[in-house]
Scaffold this motif. Structure first.
Motif, short mmCIF file in Angstrom:
data_model
loop_
_atom_site.label_atom_id
_atom_site.label_comp_id
_atom_site.label_asym_id
_atom_site.label_seq_id
_atom_site.Cartn_x
_atom_site.Cartn_y
_atom_site.Cartn_z
N ASP A 22 -71.87 36.82 69.07
CA ASP A 22 -72.46 38.12 69.37
C ASP A 22 -71.31 39.12 69.55
N PHE A 23 -71.34 40.20 68.79
CA PHE A 23 -70.31 41.23 68.87
C PHE A 23 -70.97 42.57 69.15
N GLU A 24 -70.51 43.25 70.19
CA GLU A 24 -70.97 44.60 70.52
C GLU A 24 -69.74 45.48 70.62
N PHE A 25 -69.79 46.63 69.96
CA PHE A 25 -68.68 47.57 70.04
C PHE A 25 -69.11 48.92 69.51
N GLU A 26 -68.28 49.93 69.77
CA GLU A 26 -68.50 51.27 69.23
C GLU A 26 -67.28 51.63 68.40
N LEU A 27 -67.55 52.18 67.22
CA LEU A 27 -66.50 52.49 66.25
C LEU A 27 -66.55 53.98 65.93
N GLU A 28 -65.40 54.66 66.08
CA GLU A 28 -65.33 56.09 65.74
C GLU A 28 -65.40 56.24 64.23
N ASN A 29 -66.33 57.11 63.76
CA ASN A 29 -66.52 57.26 62.32
C ASN A 29 -66.22 58.64 61.77
#
Length: 162
Positions: free
Chosen positions: A119-126
């Motif tokens: 399980d991977f949770e993250f926020e990525l700047e786009n």
């Protein structure tokens, strides 16, 4: 054993990147396959910058996706484009969590089956958007491409931050 080492290394890397400050949250917009979702009106002054962060809950650390977006000011199109996992040169990652679990289940023949759940949770700047003039802006989003097996039910959303 190698899988566990890779997961531990990824957790350490994501934790390191997760310490980055991201600014003030304006709104979180859930994004679904072939559904258009909107931020509603956001008042911006000329020169204010909005940053698009993709919030991901996935079974893969590298999920593929394409999200089309439309930015309008007073119902006039300002920008229409798309973002992907690689649409930003910086790719800042924040709020990262990763976990791994080994589950043993019995099959129909009463044999043990080992399942490796990740399980991977993250926020990525786009993307960054700078308002060209004072006004009320709306941001519309539509998920047009994804490796659908990677995302969970609440798997992907856009967070707009100042």
């Amino acid at each position: 054993m190698k899988i566990i080492q890779k997961i531990i290394a990824l957790i350490a890397l994501l934790t390191f990147y997760g310490c980055h400050s991201a600014g003030e949250d304006l709104i979180e917009v859930p994004v679904g396959k072939d559904e258009i979702t909107s931020s509603g009106e956001i008042s911006l002054k000329k020169g204010e910058t909005i940053v698009f962060w993709t919030k991901i809950n996935s079974n893969s650390p590298y999920p593929e996706y394409t999200i089309k977006y439309l930015i309008q000011e007073n119902k006039k199109t300002v920008e229409f484009d798309s973002i992907t996992r690689f649409s930003s040169e910086t790719n800042h990652i924040i709020n990262a969590k990763a976990s791994s679990e080994i589950i043993t289940e019995k099959t129909f023949e009463e044999k043990d089956t080992i399942i490796h759940k990740k399980d991977f949770e993250f926020e990525l700047e786009n993307k960054k958007f700078t308002a060209p003039k004072d006004g009320k802006y709306t941001f519309d989003f539509k998920l047009t491409k994804s490796d659908s097996d990677s995302f969970y039910n609440s798997g992907i959303s856009i967070v707009l931050r100042k």
